[in-house]
Design a protein around this motif. Structure first.
Motif, PDB file in Angstrom:
ATOM      1  N   LYS A   1       0.870  -1.176   0.000  1.00  0.00           N
ATOM      2  CA  LYS A   1       0.000   0.000   0.000  1.00  0.00           C
ATOM      3  C   LYS A   1       0.905   1.224   0.000  1.00  0.00           C
ATOM      4  O   LYS A   1       1.828   1.320   0.808  1.00  0.00           O
ATOM      5  CB  LYS A   1      -0.886  -0.006   1.250  1.00  0.00           C
ATOM      6  CG  LYS A   1      -1.828   1.153   1.344  1.00  0.00           C
ATOM      7  CD  LYS A   1      -2.656   1.015   2.626  1.00  0.00           C
ATOM      8  CE  LYS A   1      -3.493   2.240   2.876  1.00  0.00           C
ATOM      9  NZ  LYS A   1      -4.236   2.113   4.147  1.00  0.00           N
TER      10      LYS A   1
ATOM     11  N   TYR B   1     -12.672   5.164 -11.519  1.00  0.00           N
ATOM     12  CA  TYR B   1     -12.131   4.634 -10.261  1.00  0.00           C
ATOM     13  C   TYR B   1     -11.940   3.115 -10.298  1.00  0.00           C
ATOM     14  O   TYR B   1     -11.342   2.540  -9.394  1.00  0.00           O
ATOM     15  CB  TYR B   1     -13.000   5.027  -9.060  1.00  0.00           C
ATOM     16  CG  TYR B   1     -14.449   4.587  -9.169  1.00  0.00           C
ATOM     17  CD1 TYR B   1     -14.838   3.298  -8.833  1.00  0.00           C
ATOM     18  CD2 TYR B   1     -15.418   5.474  -9.605  1.00  0.00           C
ATOM     19  CE1 TYR B   1     -16.157   2.890  -8.934  1.00  0.00           C
ATOM     20  CE2 TYR B   1     -16.739   5.092  -9.711  1.00  0.00           C
ATOM     21  CZ  TYR B   1     -17.099   3.809  -9.374  1.00  0.00           C
ATOM     22  OH  TYR B   1     -18.402   3.415  -9.475  1.00  0.00           O
TER      23      TYR B   1
ATOM     24  N   THR C   1      -3.771  -0.659  -8.546  1.00  0.00           N
ATOM     25  CA  THR C   1      -5.092  -0.043  -8.458  1.00  0.00           C
ATOM     26  C   THR C   1      -5.012   1.103  -7.455  1.00  0.00           C
ATOM     27  O   THR C   1      -4.063   1.189  -6.677  1.00  0.00           O
ATOM     28  CB  THR C   1      -6.172  -1.044  -7.999  1.00  0.00           C
ATOM     29  OG1 THR C   1      -5.813  -1.567  -6.715  1.00  0.00           O
ATOM     30  CG2 THR C   1      -6.341  -2.184  -8.979  1.00  0.00           C
ATOM     31  N   LYS C   2      -6.020   1.959  -7.476  1.00  0.00           N
ATOM     32  CA  LYS C   2      -6.072   3.078  -6.532  1.00  0.00           C
ATOM     33  C   LYS C   2      -7.444   3.119  -5.895  1.00  0.00           C
ATOM     34  O   LYS C   2      -8.431   2.656  -6.474  1.00  0.00           O
ATOM     35  CB  LYS C   2      -5.814   4.404  -7.259  1.00  0.00           C
ATOM     36  CG  LYS C   2      -4.410   4.552  -7.771  1.00  0.00           C
ATOM     37  CD  LYS C   2      -4.128   5.827  -8.549  1.00  0.00           C
ATOM     38  CE  LYS C   2      -5.088   6.941  -8.402  1.00  0.00           C
ATOM     39  NZ  LYS C   2      -4.786   8.132  -9.181  1.00  0.00           N
ATOM     40  N   ASP C   3      -7.499   3.702  -4.686  1.00  0.00           N
ATOM     41  CA  ASP C   3      -8.801   3.909  -4.064  1.00  0.00           C
ATOM     42  C   ASP C   3      -9.282   5.323  -4.388  1.00  0.00           C
ATOM     43  O   ASP C   3      -8.667   6.027  -5.191  1.00  0.00           O
ATOM     44  CB  ASP C   3      -8.750   3.631  -2.554  1.00  0.00           C
ATOM     45  CG  ASP C   3      -7.893   4.614  -1.772  1.00  0.00           C
ATOM     46  OD1 ASP C   3      -7.476   5.648  -2.331  1.00  0.00           O
ATOM     47  OD2 ASP C   3      -7.640   4.345  -0.591  1.00  0.00           O
TER      48      ASP C   3
ATOM     49  N   ASP D   1      -4.579   6.443  -1.672  1.00  0.00           N
ATOM     50  CA  ASP D   1      -3.822   5.198  -1.575  1.00  0.00           C
ATOM     51  C   ASP D   1      -3.813   4.446  -2.905  1.00  0.00           C
ATOM     52  O   ASP D   1      -4.802   4.421  -3.636  1.00  0.00           O
ATOM     53  CB  ASP D   1      -4.410   4.273  -0.501  1.00  0.00           C
ATOM     54  CG  ASP D   1      -4.197   4.807   0.891  1.00  0.00           C
ATOM     55  OD1 ASP D   1      -3.120   5.384   1.146  1.00  0.00           O
ATOM     56  OD2 ASP D   1      -5.099   4.654   1.738  1.00  0.00           O
TER      57      ASP D   1
END
Length: 134
Positions: free
Chosen positions: A41, A103, A119-121, A125
């Protein structure tokens, strides 16, 4: 003849150093080769802020991978090659898993060290899954 021999020796020694550097980084990412894959992360605020990644998810994913390597004790510019794999030319691709939903963007990136999913939130993050080549 001496110069040819010296040049080939220099080239082979720098190739060995690259391989050793890459292996040392792979060891750092895989608990000394005790796992084949690992998730990380990363706060995207730690990624190079001088670059505008708007509309360039693959470039952003590569920057996130480089940041992940640096945060884990690797020199990302001497360690990883995003254009070659042990079996040939690397493949990389980013796609929206749900069309029209930015997203849901997910990137798959191959390198000489292994392959990554990024991937991204919706906040700051990013999530990097690294798998080493067998």
């Amino acid at each position: 003849m001496k110069y040819i021999l010296l040049a080939s020796l220099l080239i082979s020694s720098s190739a060995f150093a690259y391989t050793k550097t890459t292996l040392n980084c792979i060891k750092k990412l895989t608990y000394d080769l005790n796992v084949d894959s690992r998730a990380f992360k990363v706060n995207t605020d730690e990624v190079d802020a001088d670059i505008d990644f708007e509309g360039r998810p693959l470039d952003e994913a590569i920057a996130i991978i480089r940041t992940t390597l640096e945060l884990n004790g690797c020199n990302s510019h001497n360690t990883i090659n995003f254009s070659k794999t042990p079996s040939g030319r690397a493949k990389s691709r980013c796609v929206e898993l749900v069309p029209g939903q930015d997203y849901s963007m997910s990137c798959y990136i191959e390198s000489n060290m292994g392959f990554f999913f990024v991937t991204k939130d919706l906040q700051t993050d990013a999530f990097v899954v690294y798998s080493r080549w067998d």
